[in-house]
Design an enzyme around this catalytic site. Structure first.
Site, PDB file in Angstrom:
ATOM      1  CB  THR A  57      -0.723  -0.564   1.135  1.00  0.00           C
ATOM      2  OG1 THR A  57      -1.956  -0.867   1.022  1.00  0.00           O
ATOM      3  CG2 THR A  57      -2.055   0.827   1.416  1.00  0.00           C
ATOM      4  CE1 TYR A  91       2.602 -17.962   4.054  1.00  0.00           C
ATOM      5  CE2 TYR A  91       3.057 -18.571   6.550  1.00  0.00           C
ATOM      6  CZ  TYR A  91       2.845 -17.453   5.828  1.00  0.00           C
ATOM      7  OH  TYR A  91       3.436 -16.215   5.474  1.00  0.00           O
ATOM      8  CD  GLN A 102      12.772 -18.751   3.652  1.00  0.00           C
ATOM      9  OE1 GLN A 102      11.807 -18.011   4.036  1.00  0.00           O
ATOM     10  NE2 GLN A 102      13.682 -17.365   2.945  1.00  0.00           N
ATOM     11  CD  GLU A 125       5.742  -5.980  -0.884  1.00  0.00           C
ATOM     12  OE1 GLU A 125       5.329  -5.455  -2.753  1.00  0.00           O
ATOM     13  OE2 GLU A 125       5.311  -6.042  -0.370  1.00  0.00           O
TER      14      GLU A 125
HETATM   15  N1  LIG Z   1      -2.517   1.415   7.019  1.00  0.00           N
HETATM   16  C1  LIG Z   1      -3.331   0.968   7.635  1.00  0.00           C
HETATM   17  N2  LIG Z   1      -4.545   0.879   7.861  1.00  0.00           N
HETATM   18  C2  LIG Z   1      -5.303   0.204   7.559  1.00  0.00           C
HETATM   19  N3  LIG Z   1      -5.301  -1.112   6.572  1.00  0.00           N
HETATM   20  C3  LIG Z   1      -4.106  -1.138   6.040  1.00  0.00           C
HETATM   21  C4  LIG Z   1      -3.241  -0.476   5.779  1.00  0.00           C
HETATM   22  N4  LIG Z   1      -2.133  -0.180   5.325  1.00  0.00           N
HETATM   23  C5  LIG Z   1      -2.763  -1.650   4.745  1.00  0.00           C
HETATM   24  N5  LIG Z   1      -3.532  -1.490   4.698  1.00  0.00           N
HETATM   25  C6  LIG Z   1      -4.412  -2.785   4.572  1.00  0.00           C
HETATM   26  O1  LIG Z   1      -4.010  -3.716   5.094  1.00  0.00           O
HETATM   27  C7  LIG Z   1      -3.549  -5.528   4.254  1.00  0.00           C
HETATM   28  C8  LIG Z   1      -2.094  -5.284   4.335  1.00  0.00           C
HETATM   29  O2  LIG Z   1      -1.471  -4.686   3.325  1.00  0.00           O
HETATM   30  P1  LIG Z   1      -0.629  -4.171   2.030  1.00  0.00           P
HETATM   31  O3  LIG Z   1       0.178  -3.314   2.088  1.00  0.00           O
HETATM   32  O4  LIG Z   1      -0.711  -6.068   1.440  1.00  0.00           O
HETATM   33  O5  LIG Z   1       0.760  -5.222   3.462  1.00  0.00           O
HETATM   34  P2  LIG Z   1       2.010  -6.126   2.768  1.00  0.00           P
HETATM   35  O6  LIG Z   1       2.113  -5.723   2.051  1.00  0.00           O
HETATM   36  O7  LIG Z   1       3.307  -5.243   4.097  1.00  0.00           O
HETATM   37  O8  LIG Z   1       1.568  -7.335   3.512  1.00  0.00           O
HETATM   38  C9  LIG Z   1      -4.238  -4.341   3.036  1.00  0.00           C
HETATM   39  O9  LIG Z   1      -5.593  -5.279   2.877  1.00  0.00           O
HETATM   40  C10 LIG Z   1      -4.326  -3.496   3.168  1.00  0.00           C
HETATM   41  O10 LIG Z   1      -5.238  -2.641   1.744  1.00  0.00           O
HETATM   42  N1  LIG Z   2       9.122 -17.957   5.320  1.00  0.00           N
HETATM   43  C1  LIG Z   2       8.917 -16.531   4.624  1.00  0.00           C
HETATM   44  N2  LIG Z   2       7.810 -16.146   4.008  1.00  0.00           N
HETATM   45  C2  LIG Z   2       8.189 -14.490   3.355  1.00  0.00           C
HETATM   46  C3  LIG Z   2       9.639 -14.193   3.407  1.00  0.00           C
HETATM   47  N3  LIG Z   2       9.298 -13.411   2.760  1.00  0.00           N
HETATM   48  C4  LIG Z   2       7.826 -12.453   2.671  1.00  0.00           C
HETATM   49  N4  LIG Z   2       7.476 -13.933   3.114  1.00  0.00           N
HETATM   50  C5  LIG Z   2       5.636 -14.258   3.404  1.00  0.00           C
HETATM   51  C6  LIG Z   2       4.735 -13.299   4.023  1.00  0.00           C
HETATM   52  C7  LIG Z   2       3.849 -13.372   3.188  1.00  0.00           C
HETATM   53  O1  LIG Z   2       2.834 -14.759   3.348  1.00  0.00           O
HETATM   54  C8  LIG Z   2       4.008 -12.707   1.957  1.00  0.00           C
HETATM   55  C9  LIG Z   2       4.117 -12.109   1.358  1.00  0.00           C
HETATM   56  O2  LIG Z   2       4.490 -11.065   2.144  1.00  0.00           O
HETATM   57  P1  LIG Z   2       3.796  -9.667   2.315  1.00  0.00           P
HETATM   58  O3  LIG Z   2       4.772  -9.430   3.396  1.00  0.00           O
HETATM   59  O4  LIG Z   2       4.467  -8.476   1.207  1.00  0.00           O
HETATM   60  O5  LIG Z   2       2.432 -10.160   3.074  1.00  0.00           O
HETATM   61  O6  LIG Z   2       5.226 -13.647   1.519  1.00  0.00           O
HETATM   62  C10 LIG Z   2      10.774 -14.965   3.639  1.00  0.00           C
HETATM   63  O7  LIG Z   2      11.856 -14.316   3.440  1.00  0.00           O
HETATM   64  N5  LIG Z   2      10.175 -16.109   4.416  1.00  0.00           N
END
Ligand SMILES: Nc1ncnc2c1ncn2[C@@H]1O[C@H](COP(=O)(O)OP(=O)(O)O)[C@@H](O)[C@H]1O
Ligand SMILES: Nc1nc2c(ncn2[C@H]2C[C@H](O)[C@@H](COP(=O)(O)O)O2)c(=O)[nH]1
Length: 255
Positions: A57, A91, A102, A125
């Site tokens: 986001t 998972y 990994q 990211e």
């Molecule tokens: N500041 C925020 N407040 C509430 N919900 C959020 C916020 N930032 C992201 N989200 C929501 O939380 C979830 C995870 O966001 P995301 O950007 O996919 O996180 P990440 O990439 O770190 O896994 C998504 O459904 C997103 O819409």
């Molecule tokens: N076991 C690991 N899981 C990982 C790693 N990098 C990301 N992830 C997983 C965590 C989430 O389920 C998904 C995407 O990550 P977001 O934080 O973008 O939701 O992938 C890793 O190195 N090892």
């Protein structure tokens, strides 16, 4: 370990004017390098944070800006590696699949680290570093990866560090409470993640803190910590502040 192209940020005050010039240039929609009349040295920013902390986001904000090249986490590759959903396998049975997963994370993240971009700022990211210091270390600590597997991954990681310069100029750390991300992950509803527990998120959070705040795994580039617990409607200020810091970092790299 982390390539860093610029000196101390202590000049920030003196360069605020340059940063302002850059900001005016970027806001006017022109290319930032107009202010230099040559292509500036690119900088690399990595965005780190727990699962569900808001990295994707956050990066959507920067994707709209003309001088930022956003490199998303290659999760689509992890979910479909020639037909294998490695994320789901990991998972479902981490003891069996963590080394495989990994290894692929390390390969796909390295690929993105060395990927060239044509813009002044490359924003990634996550990174090969959070994979190692947070996720792999957690698997080892939890007894889900044996010592031989951990050693092989670590030797690959060390070899990469010694042979391939991975530029990281700034880390943006989206800091969250594990309970907050637990709720966001549930709302997001990614099927592979429905087994994620709060204790798992607490472990991953602690390892991010150990790595980025307490620097337990060695020196890290400058870290800008953002309180990402705030609801989305209140995050714009944080996004703009990060944009300013990054613009100033470009200025410093080209001073
Ligand atoms: N500041 C925020 N407040 C509430 N919900 C959020 C916020 N930032 C992201 N989200 C929501 O939380 C979830 C995870 O966001 P995301 O950007 O996919 O996180 P990440 O990439 O770190 O896994 C998504 O459904 C997103 O819409
Ligand atoms: N076991 C690991 N899981 C990982 C790693 N990098 C990301 N992830 C997983 C965590 C989430 O389920 C998904 C995407 O990550 P977001 O934080 O973008 O939701 O992938 C890793 O190195 N090892």
């Amino acid at each position: 370990m982390y390539g860093d192209m610029s000196g101390s940020l202590g000049w920030i005050g003196g360069l605020r004017g340059v940063g302002h010039l850059l900001r005016m240039t970027m806001e006017s929609g022109k290319r930032v390098y107009n202010a230099f009349s040559i292509a500036p040295k690119p900088i690399t920013v990595i965005v780190e944070g727990n699962i569900g902390s808001g990295k994707t986001t956050f990066l959507k904000h920067f994707q709209k800006l003309p001088d930022f090249a956003v490199v998303d986490e290659p999760i689509s590759k992890w979910r479909d590696c020639q037909g294998h959903n490695l994320l789901e396998l990991m998972y479902k049975d981490p003891q069996k699949w963590s080394l495989c997963f990994q290894s692929y994370v390390q390969l796909t993240m390295l690929d993105l680290h060395v990927k060239p971009v044509l813009k002044p700022v490359k924003m990634m990211e996550r990174s090969i570093f959070s994979a190692k210091y947070c996720f792999v270390k957690n698997l080892k600590d939890q007894g889900l990866m044996n010592d031989a597997e951990y050693t092989v991954l670590t030797e690959w990681f060390d070899f990469i560090q010694e042979t391939i310069p991975l530029q990281v100029d700034l880390i943006v750390y989206l800091k969250t409470d594990p309970q907050v991300v637990f709720e966001r992950i549930a709302a997001r509803g990614r099927t592979e993640e429905n087994s994620i527990t709060l204790p798992y998120l607490q472990s991953i959070h602690k390892l991010h803190e150990d790595w980025l705040i307490h620097k337990k795994f060695g020196p890290v580039p400058r870290v800008v910590t953002v309180d990402a617990n705030e609801d989305l409607s209140k995050m714009m200020t944080s996004y703009s502040m990060c944009e300013e810091t990054i613009i100033q970092k470009v200025a410093i790299a080209n001073y």
